[in-house]
Motif scaffolding. Sequence first.
Motif, PDB file in Angstrom:
ATOM      1  N   ARG A  15      49.603  73.506 -27.207  1.00 43.84           N
ATOM      2  CA  ARG A  15      50.981  73.006 -27.052  1.00 43.84           C
ATOM      3  C   ARG A  15      51.257  71.883 -28.037  1.00 43.84           C
ATOM      4  O   ARG A  15      52.292  71.851 -28.698  1.00 43.84           O
ATOM      5  CB  ARG A  15      51.189  72.534 -25.604  1.00 43.84           C
ATOM      6  CG  ARG A  15      52.537  71.917 -25.341  1.00 43.84           C
ATOM      7  CD  ARG A  15      53.612  72.967 -25.167  1.00 43.84           C
ATOM      8  NE  ARG A  15      54.873  72.341 -24.822  1.00 43.84           N
ATOM      9  CZ  ARG A  15      55.989  72.528 -25.490  1.00 43.84           C
ATOM     10  NH1 ARG A  15      56.029  73.336 -26.520  1.00 43.84           N
ATOM     11  NH2 ARG A  15      57.100  71.929 -25.124  1.00 43.84           N
ATOM     12  N   LYS A  16      50.307  70.935 -28.149  1.00 44.16           N
ATOM     13  CA  LYS A  16      50.495  69.842 -29.101  1.00 44.16           C
ATOM     14  C   LYS A  16      50.514  70.371 -30.540  1.00 44.16           C
ATOM     15  O   LYS A  16      51.284  69.891 -31.368  1.00 44.16           O
ATOM     16  CB  LYS A  16      49.380  68.800 -28.958  1.00 44.16           C
ATOM     17  CG  LYS A  16      49.598  67.800 -27.862  1.00 44.16           C
ATOM     18  CD  LYS A  16      48.539  66.723 -27.936  1.00 44.16           C
ATOM     19  CE  LYS A  16      48.757  65.667 -26.869  1.00 44.16           C
ATOM     20  NZ  LYS A  16      47.696  64.657 -26.884  1.00 44.16           N
ATOM     21  N   ALA A  17      49.669  71.344 -30.814  1.00 38.21           N
ATOM     22  CA  ALA A  17      49.624  71.910 -32.169  1.00 38.21           C
ATOM     23  C   ALA A  17      50.971  72.514 -32.549  1.00 38.21           C
ATOM     24  O   ALA A  17      51.455  72.337 -33.673  1.00 38.21           O
ATOM     25  CB  ALA A  17      48.513  72.948 -32.270  1.00 38.21           C
ATOM     26  N   ALA A  18      51.600  73.221 -31.610  1.00 38.98           N
ATOM     27  CA  ALA A  18      52.905  73.832 -31.885  1.00 38.98           C
ATOM     28  C   ALA A  18      53.973  72.761 -32.074  1.00 38.98           C
ATOM     29  O   ALA A  18      54.811  72.850 -32.989  1.00 38.98           O
ATOM     30  CB  ALA A  18      53.286  74.778 -30.749  1.00 38.98           C
ATOM     31  N   LEU A  19      53.956  71.726 -31.229  1.00 33.75           N
ATOM     32  CA  LEU A  19      54.924  70.637 -31.365  1.00 33.75           C
ATOM     33  C   LEU A  19      54.708  69.874 -32.666  1.00 33.75           C
ATOM     34  O   LEU A  19      55.670  69.480 -33.338  1.00 33.75           O
ATOM     35  CB  LEU A  19      54.812  69.692 -30.167  1.00 33.75           C
ATOM     36  CG  LEU A  19      55.292  70.264 -28.828  1.00 33.75           C
ATOM     37  CD1 LEU A  19      54.853  69.357 -27.679  1.00 33.75           C
ATOM     38  CD2 LEU A  19      56.797  70.462 -28.823  1.00 33.75           C
ATOM     39  N   ARG A  20      53.441  69.658 -33.023  1.00 28.76           N
ATOM     40  CA  ARG A  20      53.104  68.975 -34.278  1.00 28.76           C
ATOM     41  C   ARG A  20      53.649  69.765 -35.465  1.00 28.76           C
ATOM     42  O   ARG A  20      54.314  69.213 -36.353  1.00 28.76           O
ATOM     43  CB  ARG A  20      51.594  68.817 -34.410  1.00 28.76           C
ATOM     44  CG  ARG A  20      51.135  68.193 -35.730  1.00 28.76           C
ATOM     45  CD  ARG A  20      49.612  68.156 -35.862  1.00 28.76           C
ATOM     46  NE  ARG A  20      49.007  67.426 -34.762  1.00 28.76           N
ATOM     47  CZ  ARG A  20      48.280  67.997 -33.789  1.00 28.76           C
ATOM     48  NH1 ARG A  20      48.049  69.306 -33.795  1.00 28.76           N
ATOM     49  NH2 ARG A  20      47.767  67.262 -32.835  1.00 28.76           N
ATOM     50  N   ALA A  21      53.380  71.063 -35.487  1.00 26.54           N
ATOM     51  CA  ALA A  21      53.808  71.898 -36.611  1.00 26.54           C
ATOM     52  C   ALA A  21      55.330  71.885 -36.752  1.00 26.54           C
ATOM     53  O   ALA A  21      55.861  71.751 -37.864  1.00 26.54           O
ATOM     54  CB  ALA A  21      53.292  73.321 -36.427  1.00 26.54           C
ATOM     55  N   LEU A 131      53.449  58.818 -37.256  1.00 24.54           N
ATOM     56  CA  LEU A 131      53.809  59.749 -36.196  1.00 24.54           C
ATOM     57  C   LEU A 131      54.026  61.142 -36.787  1.00 24.54           C
ATOM     58  O   LEU A 131      54.693  61.277 -37.805  1.00 24.54           O
ATOM     59  CB  LEU A 131      55.119  59.324 -35.532  1.00 24.54           C
ATOM     60  CG  LEU A 131      55.250  57.885 -35.032  1.00 24.54           C
ATOM     61  CD1 LEU A 131      56.701  57.572 -34.681  1.00 24.54           C
ATOM     62  CD2 LEU A 131      54.348  57.679 -33.837  1.00 24.54           C
ATOM     63  N   ALA A 132      53.462  62.152 -36.151  1.00 28.98           N
ATOM     64  CA  ALA A 132      53.901  63.520 -36.443  1.00 28.98           C
ATOM     65  C   ALA A 132      55.083  63.822 -35.530  1.00 28.98           C
ATOM     66  O   ALA A 132      56.107  64.339 -35.960  1.00 28.98           O
ATOM     67  CB  ALA A 132      52.768  64.515 -36.220  1.00 28.98           C
ATOM     68  N   ALA A 133      54.945  63.469 -34.251  1.00 33.18           N
ATOM     69  CA  ALA A 133      56.022  63.611 -33.268  1.00 33.18           C
ATOM     70  C   ALA A 133      55.881  62.473 -32.267  1.00 33.18           C
ATOM     71  O   ALA A 133      54.808  61.887 -32.131  1.00 33.18           O
ATOM     72  CB  ALA A 133      55.944  64.966 -32.566  1.00 33.18           C
ATOM     73  N   PHE A 134      56.975  62.167 -31.554  1.00 31.43           N
ATOM     74  CA  PHE A 134      56.933  61.100 -30.561  1.00 31.43           C
ATOM     75  C   PHE A 134      57.966  61.367 -29.488  1.00 31.43           C
ATOM     76  O   PHE A 134      58.905  62.140 -29.679  1.00 31.43           O
ATOM     77  CB  PHE A 134      57.197  59.738 -31.210  1.00 31.43           C
ATOM     78  CG  PHE A 134      58.599  59.578 -31.731  1.00 31.43           C
ATOM     79  CD1 PHE A 134      59.610  59.039 -30.926  1.00 31.43           C
ATOM     80  CD2 PHE A 134      58.931  59.965 -33.024  1.00 31.43           C
ATOM     81  CE1 PHE A 134      60.902  58.893 -31.399  1.00 31.43           C
ATOM     82  CE2 PHE A 134      60.224  59.829 -33.504  1.00 31.43           C
ATOM     83  CZ  PHE A 134      61.215  59.300 -32.688  1.00 31.43           C
ATOM     84  N   ASP A 135      57.768  60.695 -28.341  1.00 28.91           N
ATOM     85  CA  ASP A 135      58.794  60.716 -27.305  1.00 28.91           C
ATOM     86  C   ASP A 135      59.171  59.284 -26.952  1.00 28.91           C
ATOM     87  O   ASP A 135      58.533  58.326 -27.409  1.00 28.91           O
ATOM     88  CB  ASP A 135      58.371  61.544 -26.084  1.00 28.91           C
ATOM     89  CG  ASP A 135      57.222  60.940 -25.291  1.00 28.91           C
ATOM     90  OD1 ASP A 135      56.982  59.710 -25.359  1.00 28.91           O
ATOM     91  OD2 ASP A 135      56.535  61.703 -24.584  1.00 28.91           O
ATOM     92  N   ARG A 136      60.198  59.123 -26.141  1.00 27.95           N
ATOM     93  CA  ARG A 136      60.719  57.794 -25.824  1.00 27.95           C
ATOM     94  C   ARG A 136      59.829  56.999 -24.894  1.00 27.95           C
ATOM     95  O   ARG A 136      60.036  55.799 -24.714  1.00 27.95           O
ATOM     96  CB  ARG A 136      62.127  57.909 -25.238  1.00 27.95           C
ATOM     97  CG  ARG A 136      63.096  58.335 -26.286  1.00 27.95           C
ATOM     98  CD  ARG A 136      64.517  58.402 -25.832  1.00 27.95           C
ATOM     99  NE  ARG A 136      65.311  58.559 -27.047  1.00 27.95           N
ATOM    100  CZ  ARG A 136      65.845  57.552 -27.714  1.00 27.95           C
ATOM    101  NH1 ARG A 136      65.730  56.330 -27.277  1.00 27.95           N
ATOM    102  NH2 ARG A 136      66.513  57.778 -28.817  1.00 27.95           N
ATOM    103  N   ARG A 137      58.840  57.633 -24.296  1.00 26.22           N
ATOM    104  CA  ARG A 137      57.905  56.888 -23.453  1.00 26.22           C
ATOM    105  C   ARG A 137      56.888  56.133 -24.290  1.00 26.22           C
ATOM    106  O   ARG A 137      56.156  55.285 -23.789  1.00 26.22           O
ATOM    107  CB  ARG A 137      57.169  57.839 -22.509  1.00 26.22           C
ATOM    108  CG  ARG A 137      58.084  58.588 -21.561  1.00 26.22           C
ATOM    109  CD  ARG A 137      57.297  59.628 -20.780  1.00 26.22           C
ATOM    110  NE  ARG A 137      56.629  60.550 -21.694  1.00 26.22           N
ATOM    111  CZ  ARG A 137      55.465  61.164 -21.438  1.00 26.22           C
ATOM    112  NH1 ARG A 137      54.846  60.965 -20.287  1.00 26.22           N
ATOM    113  NH2 ARG A 137      54.940  61.983 -22.324  1.00 26.22           N
ATOM    114  N   GLY A 138      56.791  56.475 -25.581  1.00 31.07           N
ATOM    115  CA  GLY A 138      55.830  55.813 -26.454  1.00 31.07           C
ATOM    116  C   GLY A 138      54.612  56.656 -26.766  1.00 31.07           C
ATOM    117  O   GLY A 138      53.671  56.163 -27.398  1.00 31.07           O
ATOM    118  N   TYR A 139      54.614  57.907 -26.342  1.00 31.97           N
ATOM    119  CA  TYR A 139      53.491  58.779 -26.682  1.00 31.97           C
ATOM    120  C   TYR A 139      53.766  59.454 -28.017  1.00 31.97           C
ATOM    121  O   TYR A 139      54.915  59.749 -28.365  1.00 31.97           O
ATOM    122  CB  TYR A 139      53.244  59.806 -25.585  1.00 31.97           C
ATOM    123  CG  TYR A 139      52.630  59.185 -24.357  1.00 31.97           C
ATOM    124  CD1 TYR A 139      51.293  58.789 -24.357  1.00 31.97           C
ATOM    125  CD2 TYR A 139      53.373  58.954 -23.216  1.00 31.97           C
ATOM    126  CE1 TYR A 139      50.723  58.182 -23.259  1.00 31.97           C
ATOM    127  CE2 TYR A 139      52.813  58.350 -22.093  1.00 31.97           C
ATOM    128  CZ  TYR A 139      51.488  57.969 -22.122  1.00 31.97           C
ATOM    129  OH  TYR A 139      50.934  57.363 -21.034  1.00 31.97           O
TER     130      TYR A 139
END
Length: 195
Positions: A15-21, A131-139
């Motif tokens: 899942r992270k790999a797909a979001l990263r790409a 960052l490759a990707a981020f969300d508003r929670r700080g992850y």
Amino acid sequence: MTTMPADAPVTPSPRKAALRAAALDRRDALEIDDRLEWDSEIAARVLALPVWESRGPVSAYWPMRSEADPRPILEALHDRGLPLCLPAIVDKHMIFRRWAPYEPIVPGGFGTLVPAPAEPEAKPAILIVPLAAFDRRGYRIGYGKGYYDRALAELGPTVSIGIGYGAQEIEAVPDEPHDRRLDWIVTERETIRCG
């Protein structure tokens, strides 16, 4: 929060790999002229953060590919008299070596440039991370090796600032127990106080 040993492999998350790409594709598609302008806006936002009373070393990264460029931030902090360092990977472990603008850098693996091995190690009080990707929670999603998560866990109390472009934001990073939340995320559009 679980802390990973320095040499613990990170199990790739599909899942992270797909979001990263997808996020990297969006970032790579941004026009370079826009990114150059946005880097200046990011620098101004970062330099306005209420965190610079610390006199400890500040670490950032040498940009690669289409990453937000922290070098203007580093130059301004150097002019303010703050000591700087850059990360390097040694024996699958992230360390930090002293560096100042215009000092030599050498290839460090993964397409990065790092201070020469003879430079002394430092312990940053403030860490500016890509960052490759981020969300508003700080992850954040990085490049999948877990180096920054381990470094943040090992450093102890450290101010962490992620920088990137608004196009890299996603609704939610599928965070795992070893993931470390950032204190701040700064884009060309806004400054987000996390946590």
